[in-house]
Design a protein around this motif. Structure first.
Motif, short mmCIF file in Angstrom:
data_model
loop_
_atom_site.label_atom_id
_atom_site.label_comp_id
_atom_site.label_asym_id
_atom_site.label_seq_id
_atom_site.Cartn_x
_atom_site.Cartn_y
_atom_site.Cartn_z
N MET A 128 0.81 -1.14 0.10
CA MET A 128 0.14 0.09 0.03
C MET A 128 0.82 1.28 0.06
N ARG A 129 1.74 1.31 1.02
CA ARG A 129 2.89 2.32 0.83
C ARG A 129 3.60 2.68 -0.68
N GLN A 130 3.80 1.61 -1.17
CA GLN A 130 4.33 1.76 -2.43
C GLN A 130 3.63 2.17 -3.62
N GLY A 131 2.49 1.79 -3.51
CA GLY A 131 1.38 2.08 -4.73
C GLY A 131 1.10 3.43 -4.38
N TYR A 132 0.67 3.99 -3.23
CA TYR A 132 0.09 5.27 -3.16
C TYR A 132 1.04 6.30 -2.61
N LEU A 133 2.42 5.93 -2.42
CA LEU A 133 3.24 6.92 -1.96
C LEU A 133 3.04 7.30 -0.41
N SER A 134 2.39 6.06 0.35
CA SER A 134 2.15 6.14 1.91
C SER A 134 1.14 6.98 1.93
N GLY A 135 0.33 7.41 0.97
CA GLY A 135 -0.80 8.15 1.31
C GLY A 135 -0.89 9.86 1.22
N ALA A 136 0.47 10.12 0.84
CA ALA A 136 0.75 11.49 1.06
C ALA A 136 0.16 12.59 -0.24
N LEU A 137 0.12 11.81 -1.35
CA LEU A 137 -0.42 12.45 -2.38
C LEU A 137 -1.84 12.79 -2.13
N GLY A 138 -2.63 11.61 -1.67
CA GLY A 138 -4.01 11.87 -1.34
C GLY A 138 -4.20 12.91 -0.42
N MET A 139 -3.53 13.04 0.45
CA MET A 139 -3.40 13.91 1.49
C MET A 139 -3.25 15.48 1.00
N LEU A 140 -2.09 15.70 0.26
CA LEU A 140 -1.95 16.88 -0.51
C LEU A 140 -3.18 17.19 -1.45
N THR A 141 -3.62 16.55 -2.24
CA THR A 141 -4.78 16.81 -3.00
C THR A 141 -5.99 17.32 -2.14
N SER A 142 -6.11 16.64 -0.96
CA SER A 142 -7.31 17.05 -0.05
C SER A 142 -6.88 18.38 0.62
N ALA A 143 -5.60 18.56 0.84
CA ALA A 143 -5.32 19.93 1.59
C ALA A 143 -5.57 20.91 0.26
N ALA A 144 -5.46 20.78 -0.99
CA ALA A 144 -5.70 21.78 -1.86
C ALA A 144 -7.17 22.12 -1.94
N ILE A 145 -8.15 20.91 -1.87
CA ILE A 145 -9.37 21.27 -1.85
C ILE A 145 -9.97 22.11 -0.61
N TRP A 146 -9.49 21.59 0.88
CA TRP A 146 -9.61 22.50 1.97
C TRP A 146 -9.35 23.73 1.66
N LEU A 147 -8.24 24.30 0.94
CA LEU A 147 -7.77 25.66 0.76
C LEU A 147 -8.88 26.28 -0.32
N ALA A 148 -9.18 25.60 -1.46
CA ALA A 148 -10.34 26.13 -2.27
C ALA A 148 -11.40 26.36 -1.44
N ALA A 149 -11.91 25.38 -0.65
CA ALA A 149 -13.16 25.67 0.06
C ALA A 149 -13.00 26.93 1.08
N GLY A 150 -11.89 27.03 1.64
CA GLY A 150 -11.72 28.20 2.64
C GLY A 150 -11.66 29.53 1.79
N LEU A 151 -11.15 29.70 0.54
CA LEU A 151 -11.13 30.60 -0.24
C LEU A 151 -12.54 31.08 -0.46
N VAL A 152 -13.42 29.82 -0.84
CA VAL A 152 -14.93 30.24 -1.28
C VAL A 152 -15.53 30.67 -0.19
N ALA A 153 -15.44 29.95 1.05
CA ALA A 153 -15.99 30.64 2.31
C ALA A 153 -15.75 32.28 2.59
N LEU A 154 -14.39 32.43 2.22
CA LEU A 154 -13.85 33.82 2.43
C LEU A 154 -14.47 34.69 1.77
N TYR A 155 -14.68 34.38 0.23
CA TYR A 155 -14.99 35.32 -0.61
C TYR A 155 -16.52 35.27 -0.89
N MET A 156 -17.25 34.15 -0.62
CA MET A 156 -18.45 33.66 -1.18
C MET A 156 -19.17 33.60 0.01
#
Length: 197
Positions: A22-50
């Motif tokens: 699982m660690r090999q295939g998914y780079l220990s889950g870090a890439l999914g977490m970074l993608t999720s972090a980007a989505i949280w950031l986008a949601a924060g910007l939408v909450a701030l400006y919309m």
């Protein structure tokens, strides 16, 4: 036994081998977490400006792209973006995804009651899912990550924090933990070696 991309796993696969796969295939889950972090950031910007309501839907819709984007990133970085066929931990990954979806329904219900509680509720949901990643990837850092997200959710409720602050907190925590996991992967080259018994 050597496990390669897409190979069928036999009953002789140990638990440690399954976690390494699982660690090999998914780079220990870090890439999914970074993608999720980007989505949280986008949601924060939408909450701030919309509005917080639009931010909630930004998080929900964006979450649908976490897996495909993280798989694409894994492949670009030379990983398979999947686990070996028959890896018993694949069932845990699927079950945790179903649990996440069902918990999102609960968080949506919380939002209908009080919108300002939605993002803290989602921090609890995501934190709970990361606790299962400790077993999935065999990495104790996911216990710390999951508990940190839950603690942040609790603190944000107590502080009556606005939706944007809660979303930015989720993004910051996930980014920090993803970087820590990537550093660990780089330091432990054994995660990149074929699984052998």
């Amino acid at each position: 036994m050597i496990i390669t991309k897409g190979e069928l796993v036999t009953d002789s696969m140990t638990f440690a081998e399954a976690q390494r796969d699982m660690r090999q295939g998914y780079l220990s889950g870090a890439l999914g977490m970074l993608t999720s972090a980007a989505i949280w950031l986008a949601a924060g910007l939408v909450a701030l400006y919309m509005t917080p309501g639009r931010a909630m839907w930004t998080l929900f819709i964006g979450a649908a792209f976490i897996h495909p984007v993280s798989v694409l990133l894994a492949k670009l970085l030379g990983r398979s973006g999947t686990h070996a066929k028959g890896n018993p931990l694949g069932n845990l990954a699927f079950a945790s995804t179903v649990w996440l979806i069902l918990s999102c329904v609960l968080a949506y219900g919380v939002a209908l009651y009080r919108m300002e509680l939605f993002f803290p509720a989602m921090l609890f949901v995501i934190g709970g899912r990361y606790l299962s990643f400790a077993t999935l990837f065999g990495m104790k850092i996911y216990w710390i990550c999951g508990l940190a997200l839950a603690a942040a959710g609790y603190a944000l409720v107590q502080l009556h924090a606005p939706a944007a602050a809660a979303a930015f907190t989720g993004s910051a925590l996930e980014t920090g933990f993803a970087i820590a996991i990537l550093i660990r992967v780089r330091e432990q080259r054994g995660d990149q070696a074929p699984v052998a018994s």
